[in-house]
Scaffold this active site. Structure first.
Site, PDB file in Angstrom:
ATOM      1  N   HIS A 236     -68.131  54.910  79.156  1.00 46.71           N
ATOM      2  CA  HIS A 236     -69.153  55.641  78.393  1.00 46.71           C
ATOM      3  C   HIS A 236     -69.980  54.657  77.580  1.00 46.71           C
ATOM      4  O   HIS A 236     -69.627  53.490  77.423  1.00 46.71           O
ATOM      5  CB  HIS A 236     -68.522  56.695  77.482  1.00 46.71           C
ATOM      6  CG  HIS A 236     -67.620  56.124  76.422  1.00 46.71           C
ATOM      7  ND1 HIS A 236     -68.088  55.445  75.309  1.00 46.71           N
ATOM      8  CD2 HIS A 236     -66.266  56.101  76.310  1.00 46.71           C
ATOM      9  CE1 HIS A 236     -67.067  55.057  74.561  1.00 46.71           C
ATOM     10  NE2 HIS A 236     -65.951  55.437  75.154  1.00 46.71           N
ATOM     11  N   ASP A 362     -47.586  62.775  81.945  1.00 49.55           N
ATOM     12  CA  ASP A 362     -46.475  61.841  81.799  1.00 49.55           C
ATOM     13  C   ASP A 362     -45.777  62.046  80.458  1.00 49.55           C
ATOM     14  O   ASP A 362     -46.393  61.864  79.395  1.00 49.55           O
ATOM     15  CB  ASP A 362     -47.002  60.406  81.901  1.00 49.55           C
ATOM     16  CG  ASP A 362     -45.906  59.402  82.157  1.00 49.55           C
ATOM     17  OD1 ASP A 362     -45.040  59.247  81.273  1.00 49.55           O
ATOM     18  OD2 ASP A 362     -45.915  58.765  83.225  1.00 49.55           O
ATOM     19  N   SER A 377     -60.396  54.737  76.492  1.00 54.05           N
ATOM     20  CA  SER A 377     -61.605  54.861  77.305  1.00 54.05           C
ATOM     21  C   SER A 377     -61.745  53.671  78.241  1.00 54.05           C
ATOM     22  O   SER A 377     -61.697  52.523  77.812  1.00 54.05           O
ATOM     23  CB  SER A 377     -62.845  54.945  76.413  1.00 54.05           C
ATOM     24  OG  SER A 377     -62.808  56.095  75.619  1.00 54.05           O
TER      25      SER A 377
END
Length: 423
Positions: A236, A362, A377
Site C-alpha cells: 500500500h 493460524d 503490511s
C-alpha cells in the site's frame, strides 16, 4: 379463447425464462463471467478453461470462450479477444485475455525499516507567529497555503528539508521583506507571495507553518526478483501520519529491521509490530516509487527466505481462489515464519490494494498478535505454490481479517511485466 391460450403460453415462457435466469444469477460461475473484467491476465497453463460452463456456453476447441481474434503484441505475450455466449447465441460479456509468459519471484517476509525523504517539504500544521507587538499572525495560512501542501521553492531556491525552508524564509524576511513560495496543492503547482513576520520568540522571520521532510517506519518485504534484484514491499502507499496525504519520494531506502515487541490487536484498536533498524543490515534497497500498491526499488546484498531457496511462479488474479493459503512474516527478531490464513473473498475489477479478504486461521499467530497488525503490511501470500499477493490492511473492528493486494497489481508498478513480455 384463442387469445387466452396465447396469453397463457407467453406467461409459461416468461415464467420458465425467469426461473432460468434466477437460477443462473445465483450460480457462482455465471457471476464470475458477468463480472469478468475488460482485461484479464492468465498463465499459459490456464488457456484451457473448463468446467460447468462447458455445458452452457458454446465450446470451441474444448474451451469455454469463443475466440474472436488472436494477436501477439510487440512485447511477446499473446492477447485474445474473447466473447462469452450462452448456448453460443446470447452474448454475456466480451473482453481481452492476455496469456502471460511465466514469471518467478522469491517471496519476502523480511521485516524492513523504511526511511524516505519527501519531494519538497510537506506542510503538516499551522502555527501562529507572535510579532513585536504581541499579535498572533498566520501569514502562510492567510495566503492560502493549507495542511498537506508541498513546498517546492522559496525565492527560486529548491527546498528539500525543513531546515532549508526555515533558512529561506528567514533570508527572505531579512533581505526582501517578501517571499515567493512555489508549492503543490492538489496536484497543481501554485505560487504565492507571502510576507514573513519577525518572531520575537525565536528571533527569526517565520510564515507560521509546521513542516516535515521525511518519514520512517517498519513494514514487510513482499517479493524479490532474483535476476533484476527489484523488490516490492508494503502493498500500500505510504502516507503522512498527520495529513494522510501520499508522500512524494525524493530519496529513500529500506534496510533490515528486528522486531522486539508486539502490541496485540483487539477490536477497535489495530495491533503493531515494534521494531528497530539493524545497523549492520545484510541488505539495503532504494525506494524509487511510492504507489497505491506499495513501494518499489532495487536491493543490494543478501535477501534470504528460509522457506524458498528458489523463486516460485506468480499466481495471476485469475488463479486466486477462496480457500487456504499461507503468509510469511516476522513476529520476533529477524526470523521469518510461515502462518496459515484463508482467502475469504476475491474481488475482481479492482486495481487498488484491496483485492481480497484475508483471514488469519493460524492459532499461533492469533495468540501472538491477535491477527493482522501494523508492520505486517507486505507479508507475501502464497497459495498452491504460487505467490498471489501481499497483506495490506487490517479490519479495525476485526483484527483477524484484513485486505490483500494481487501480486499482478504490484507488478504493474515495476518493469517486471515489460521485461517478462520482452523476453
Amino acid at each position: 379463447m384463442e387469445d387466452d391460450k396465447k396469453v397463457k403460453k407467453k406467461s409459461v415462457i416468461f415464467f420458465i425464462s425467469l426461473l432460468f435466469w434466477t437460477f443462473l444469477s445465483f450460480d457462482p460461475n455465471f457471476q464470475q463471467v458477468v463480472q469478468f473484467p475488460d482485461h484479464y491476465l492468465i498463465s499459459k497453463e490456464q488457456i484451457q478453461l473448463k468446467g460447468v460452463w462447458s455445458k452452457l456456453v458454446k465450446v470451441e476447441n474444448d474451451q469455454i470462450v469463443t475466440v474472436s481474434s488472436a494477436m501477439s503484441n510487440s512485447l511477446g505475450s499473446e492477447k485474445l479477444e474473447v466473447s462469452y455466449k450462452l448456448f453460443g447465441i446470447f452474448p454475456l460479456r466480451s473482453g481481452e485475455v492476455e496469456v502471460m509468459n511465466p514469471i518467478k519471484l522469491i517471496p519476502g517476509g523480511q521485516s524492513i525499516g523504511v526511511t524516505l525523504q519527501t519531494k519538497g517539504v510537506m506542510v503538516v500544521g499551522q502555527a501562529p507567529v507572535v510579532d513585536e507587538s504581541g499579535k498572533k499572525m498566520f501569514p502562510a495560512k492567510e495566503a492560502g497555503i493549507e495542511v498537506g501542501d508541498i513546498l517546492l521553492k522559496i525565492n527560486n531556491l529548491d527546498v528539500r528539508t525543513d531546515q532549508e525552508v526555515s533558512n529561506a524564509i528567514h533570508m527572505a524576511g531579512e533581505q526582501k521583506g517578501n517571499a515567493s513560495v512555489i508549492y503543490k496543492h492538489n496536484d497543481q503547482i501554485m505560487e504565492k507571495i507571502i510576507k514573513p513576520i519577525f518572531c520575537v520568540e525565536t528571533g527569526r522571520y517565520r510564515m507560521g507553518l509546521f513542516v516535515r521532510d521525511e518519514a520512517a517506519g517498519v513494514g514487510t518485504l513482499s517479493f524479490l526478483d532474483p535476476i533484476s534484484m527489484q523488490y516490492g514491499a508494503l502493498g500500500h502507499v505510504i502516507t503522512d501520519a498527520d495529513t494522510n496525504q501520499k508522500i512524494e519520494v525524493y530519496n529513500g531506502k529500506i534496510i533490515a529491521s528486528t522486531i522486539y515487541a508486539i502490541e496485540k490487536g483487539k477490536r477497535g484498536h489495530p495491533g503493531e509490530k515494534i521494531g528497530s533498524f539493524v545497523n549492520n543490515s545484510a541488505f539495503t534497497g532504494t525506494i524509487e516509487k511510492n504507489t497505491l500498491t506499495g513501494i518499489f526499488g532495487s536491493i543490494t546484498g543478501q535477501v534470504v527466505n528460509p522457506y524458498y531457496k528458489e523463486a516460485i511462479p506468480v499466481g495471476w488474479e485469475s488463479e486466486v481462489k477462496v480457500g487456504p493459503a499461507k503468509i510469511y512474516t516476522v513476529i520476533q527478531g529477524e526470523k521469518i515464519e510461515e502462518f496459515e490464513v484463508n482467502i475469504d473473498r476475491v474481488m475482481h475489477n479492482r486495481t487498488d490494494s484491496k483485492n481480497m479478504i484475508v483471514r488469519v486461521t493460524d492459532p499461533r499467530l492469533l495468540e501472538a498478535t491477535g491477527g493482522i497488525i501494523q508492520g505486517m503490511s507486505g507479508s507475501p501470500i502464497v497459495q498452491d505454490g504460487k505467490i498471489i499477493g501481499a497483506v495490506t490492511h487490517v479490519f479495525v473492528n476485526d483484527s483477524q481479517r484484513g485486505y490483500g493486494v494481487f501480486i499482478q497489481n504490484m507488478l504493474n508498478e515495476t518493469s517486471q511485466l515489460v521485461k517478462n513480455k520482452a523476453a
